[in-house]
Design an enzyme around this catalytic site. Sequence first.
Site, short mmCIF file in Angstrom:
data_model
loop_
_atom_site.label_atom_id
_atom_site.label_comp_id
_atom_site.label_asym_id
_atom_site.label_seq_id
_atom_site.Cartn_x
_atom_site.Cartn_y
_atom_site.Cartn_z
N ARG A 145 0.85 -0.81 0.19
CA ARG A 145 -0.34 0.11 0.11
C ARG A 145 0.68 0.87 -0.20
NH1 ARG A 145 -2.45 -3.20 3.96
NH2 ARG A 145 -4.28 -4.46 3.93
N LYS A 192 -2.03 -2.63 8.01
CA LYS A 192 -3.09 -2.21 8.43
C LYS A 192 -3.11 -2.65 10.10
CE LYS A 192 -6.44 -0.68 5.16
NZ LYS A 192 -7.31 -1.20 4.00
N ARG A 212 -1.30 -1.36 -7.00
CA ARG A 212 -1.04 -2.76 -5.78
C ARG A 212 -2.29 -3.81 -6.33
NH1 ARG A 212 -1.28 -4.36 -0.36
NH2 ARG A 212 -3.25 -5.05 0.10
N HIS A 236 -3.80 -8.94 3.65
CA HIS A 236 -5.51 -9.23 4.25
C HIS A 236 -5.63 -9.75 5.07
CE1 HIS A 236 -7.01 -8.10 -0.55
NE2 HIS A 236 -6.18 -6.87 -0.09
N TYR A 256 -10.26 -10.75 -7.35
CA TYR A 256 -9.50 -10.03 -7.73
C TYR A 256 -9.36 -11.45 -8.77
CZ TYR A 256 -6.57 -6.89 -4.97
OH TYR A 256 -6.52 -5.96 -4.51
#
Length: 302
Positions: A157, A180, A251, A274, A283
Amino acid sequence: MAAPLNLDDHPARLVAAEWADHLRRDRRRSDHTVRAYAATAHRLIAFLGRHRGQIIDGDLLAGLDKGDLRAFLAERRGEGLSNVSAARELSAVRAFLDFAGGKARVKGPRIKKGVPRPVTPADIAAIAEDAVESAAEPWIAARDEAVLLLLYGAGLRIGEAVGLTGDALPLGDRLSVTGKRGKTRIVPLLPPVREAVERYAALCPYGYADKEILFRGAKGGPLAPDLIRRAVRAARVRLGLDGRTTPHALRHSFATHLLGRGADLRSLQELLGHASLSSTQVYTGVDAAHLMDVYRNAHPRA
């Protein structure tokens, strides 16, 4: 009787060689970029020799008009160049003519807009080269190239890329990334990505310490993600790319291209950081849509 013109030997070739030296020495461009840009300059000079039927020198380069550039671009398109590749070629021509003192300007080809799709590797390379060429200083050019390669080549990211600290160096074949919610993951580093980051670190005038931010702004503070977004936005406008070509799209492209090459969803989930598999499953739809586009283009009656 006058000797016939040798249209393979133009004084302007010396201007192209000086430009290549300038890119390598003063602008600190990569060997790949220098080779590609120099090849474009020599293609232009050879074309002008045929097109005008005369020897091409620096004064003629400085006095080119739009018609010359349009004719060159038309020939290149006739050789099968895509819109994006033609825009990339024209960007290199403009930079060369700026160096030679030229004033001619011509708009690049229009790119047909469509639904969001992964950015192709060729388009990503064009964005990176355009951002590099437009940077104010060599170390800033190296910085932008390194960040963009981290987005596409490692799937980071943008916040993860600009948040890297000096203790990431020296780089190996893997990189520890904090994403994250403070979750840490390990991503593999391809040699071009590693080399780009190391090139930036060697050129950065502010240095770096273990716990300090690695990527710096022009005045030495932390690099703001919006500066990278602006660089990509400017590059895509010059190249005629879709407005949805953003840093985050790089990305997405990393993920989609890996999936298309056989990566499984669980591995992709780990690489992207994720929290749930459902975030990664999007995806599969993107890749299927891309394959359908290829099928329709290959089979118009499908």
